[in-house]
Design a protein around this motif. Sequence first.
Motif, PDB file in Angstrom:
ATOM      1  N   ASP A  37       2.978 -37.578   3.392  1.00 30.03           N
ATOM      2  CA  ASP A  37       2.031 -37.248   4.931  1.00 30.03           C
ATOM      3  C   ASP A  37       2.467 -36.372   6.552  1.00 30.03           C
ATOM      4  N   VAL A  38       3.736 -36.079   6.142  1.00 35.00           N
ATOM      5  CA  VAL A  38       4.016 -35.024   7.293  1.00 35.00           C
ATOM      6  C   VAL A  38       3.729 -33.818   7.950  1.00 35.00           C
ATOM      7  N   ALA A  39       3.307 -33.667   8.706  1.00 32.89           N
ATOM      8  CA  ALA A  39       2.943 -32.163   9.132  1.00 32.89           C
ATOM      9  C   ALA A  39       3.643 -31.262   9.294  1.00 32.89           C
ATOM     10  N   GLY A  40       4.535 -31.361   8.729  1.00 34.97           N
ATOM     11  CA  GLY A  40       5.202 -30.048   8.427  1.00 34.97           C
ATOM     12  C   GLY A  40       6.217 -30.410   7.716  1.00 34.97           C
ATOM     13  N   GLN A  41       5.229 -31.155   6.339  1.00 37.33           N
ATOM     14  CA  GLN A  41       6.567 -30.478   4.741  1.00 37.33           C
ATOM     15  C   GLN A  41       6.781 -29.419   4.849  1.00 37.33           C
ATOM     16  N   GLY A  42       7.681 -29.670   3.757  1.00 34.46           N
ATOM     17  CA  GLY A  42       8.716 -27.765   3.571  1.00 34.46           C
ATOM     18  C   GLY A  42       9.753 -28.114   4.890  1.00 34.46           C
ATOM     19  N   ASP A  43       9.304 -28.926   6.171  1.00 31.11           N
ATOM     20  CA  ASP A  43      10.669 -28.573   7.671  1.00 31.11           C
ATOM     21  C   ASP A  43      11.392 -29.829   7.372  1.00 31.11           C
ATOM     22  N   ILE A  44      12.504 -29.195   7.078  1.00 30.82           N
ATOM     23  CA  ILE A  44      13.346 -30.479   6.308  1.00 30.82           C
ATOM     24  C   ILE A  44      13.544 -31.729   7.190  1.00 30.82           C
ATOM     25  N   LYS A  45      13.929 -30.680   8.773  1.00 31.85           N
ATOM     26  CA  LYS A  45      14.272 -31.695  10.318  1.00 31.85           C
ATOM     27  C   LYS A  45      12.986 -32.972  10.465  1.00 31.85           C
ATOM     28  N   ALA A  46      11.836 -32.522   9.840  1.00 33.67           N
ATOM     29  CA  ALA A  46      10.352 -32.900  10.273  1.00 33.67           C
ATOM     30  C   ALA A  46      10.802 -34.358   9.154  1.00 33.67           C
ATOM     31  N   GLU A  47      10.597 -33.319   7.657  1.00 31.97           N
ATOM     32  CA  GLU A  47      10.920 -34.578   6.895  1.00 31.97           C
ATOM     33  C   GLU A  47      11.890 -35.293   7.228  1.00 31.97           C
ATOM     34  N   THR A  48      12.519 -34.532   7.452  1.00 30.99           N
ATOM     35  CA  THR A  48      13.843 -36.182   8.225  1.00 30.99           C
ATOM     36  C   THR A  48      13.855 -37.469   9.196  1.00 30.99           C
ATOM     37  N   GLN A  49      13.204 -36.394  10.085  1.00 26.15           N
ATOM     38  CA  GLN A  49      13.003 -37.416  11.131  1.00 26.15           C
ATOM     39  C   GLN A  49      11.854 -38.124  10.838  1.00 26.15           C
ATOM     40  N   LYS A  50      11.113 -37.905   9.792  1.00 26.01           N
ATOM     41  CA  LYS A  50       9.911 -38.958   8.753  1.00 26.01           C
ATOM     42  C   LYS A  50      10.536 -40.471   8.631  1.00 26.01           C
ATOM     43  N   VAL A  51      11.007 -39.472   7.876  1.00 31.03           N
ATOM     44  CA  VAL A  51      12.204 -40.408   6.796  1.00 31.03           C
ATOM     45  C   VAL A  51      12.785 -41.946   7.846  1.00 31.03           C
ATOM     46  N   MET A  52      13.988 -41.386   8.511  1.00 31.54           N
ATOM     47  CA  MET A  52      14.423 -42.183   9.565  1.00 31.54           C
ATOM     48  C   MET A  52      13.537 -42.625   9.866  1.00 31.54           C
ATOM     49  N   GLU A  53      12.145 -42.372  11.238  1.00 37.00           N
ATOM     50  CA  GLU A  53      11.421 -44.071  11.451  1.00 37.00           C
ATOM     51  C   GLU A  53      10.869 -44.668  10.128  1.00 37.00           C
ATOM     52  N   ASN A  54      11.066 -44.006   9.053  1.00 42.08           N
ATOM     53  CA  ASN A  54      10.496 -45.291   7.597  1.00 42.08           C
ATOM     54  C   ASN A  54      11.575 -45.921   7.749  1.00 42.08           C
ATOM     55  N   LEU A  55      12.701 -46.098   7.247  1.00 45.76           N
ATOM     56  CA  LEU A  55      13.978 -46.473   7.425  1.00 45.76           C
ATOM     57  C   LEU A  55      13.779 -47.811   8.422  1.00 45.76           C
ATOM     58  N   GLY A  56      13.682 -46.802   9.262  1.00 47.77           N
ATOM     59  CA  GLY A  56      13.496 -48.080  10.882  1.00 47.77           C
ATOM     60  C   GLY A  56      12.636 -48.768  11.209  1.00 47.77           C
ATOM     61  N   ALA A  57      11.187 -48.433  10.712  1.00 47.11           N
ATOM     62  CA  ALA A  57      10.171 -49.865  11.202  1.00 47.11           C
ATOM     63  C   ALA A  57      10.457 -50.652   9.370  1.00 47.11           C
TER      64      ALA A  57
END
Length: 122
Positions: A37-57
């Motif tokens: 559910d990333v708004a920028g699906q396909g934007d590798i930087k947005a995806e990576t940012q979300k993944v890192m936030e998930n890991l942080g949580a």
Amino acid sequence: MSKQIVYTDQAPAPIGPYSQAVKINGTLFVSGQIALDVAGQGDIKAETQKVMENLGAILKAAGMDYANVVKSSIFVKDMNNFAAINEVYGQYFTSEPPARETVEVARLPKDVNVEISVIAVQ
């Protein structure tokens, strides 16, 4: 041996028969995280940012943070995104980064572009 299942609603719920993370004897094994559910699906930087936030949580739910990470594994659909992923990833590991491998794969769950798992130690 004391095995603890770690879960937080601040990261996506598992989409299969696995736990977000398992902590055993002070070591945390975090399952691969993807950007759902990333708004920028396909934007590798947005995806990576979300993944890192998930890991942080998940790290936070286990009483840890990025400084506790000793190993990470990155799975990427297109190795041409390596530099962009590193740019975002590097913001979370500014000193003493963990050991790591990056592997290009044919396909990832939910057709995302990047998946990252980590191992952390208290």
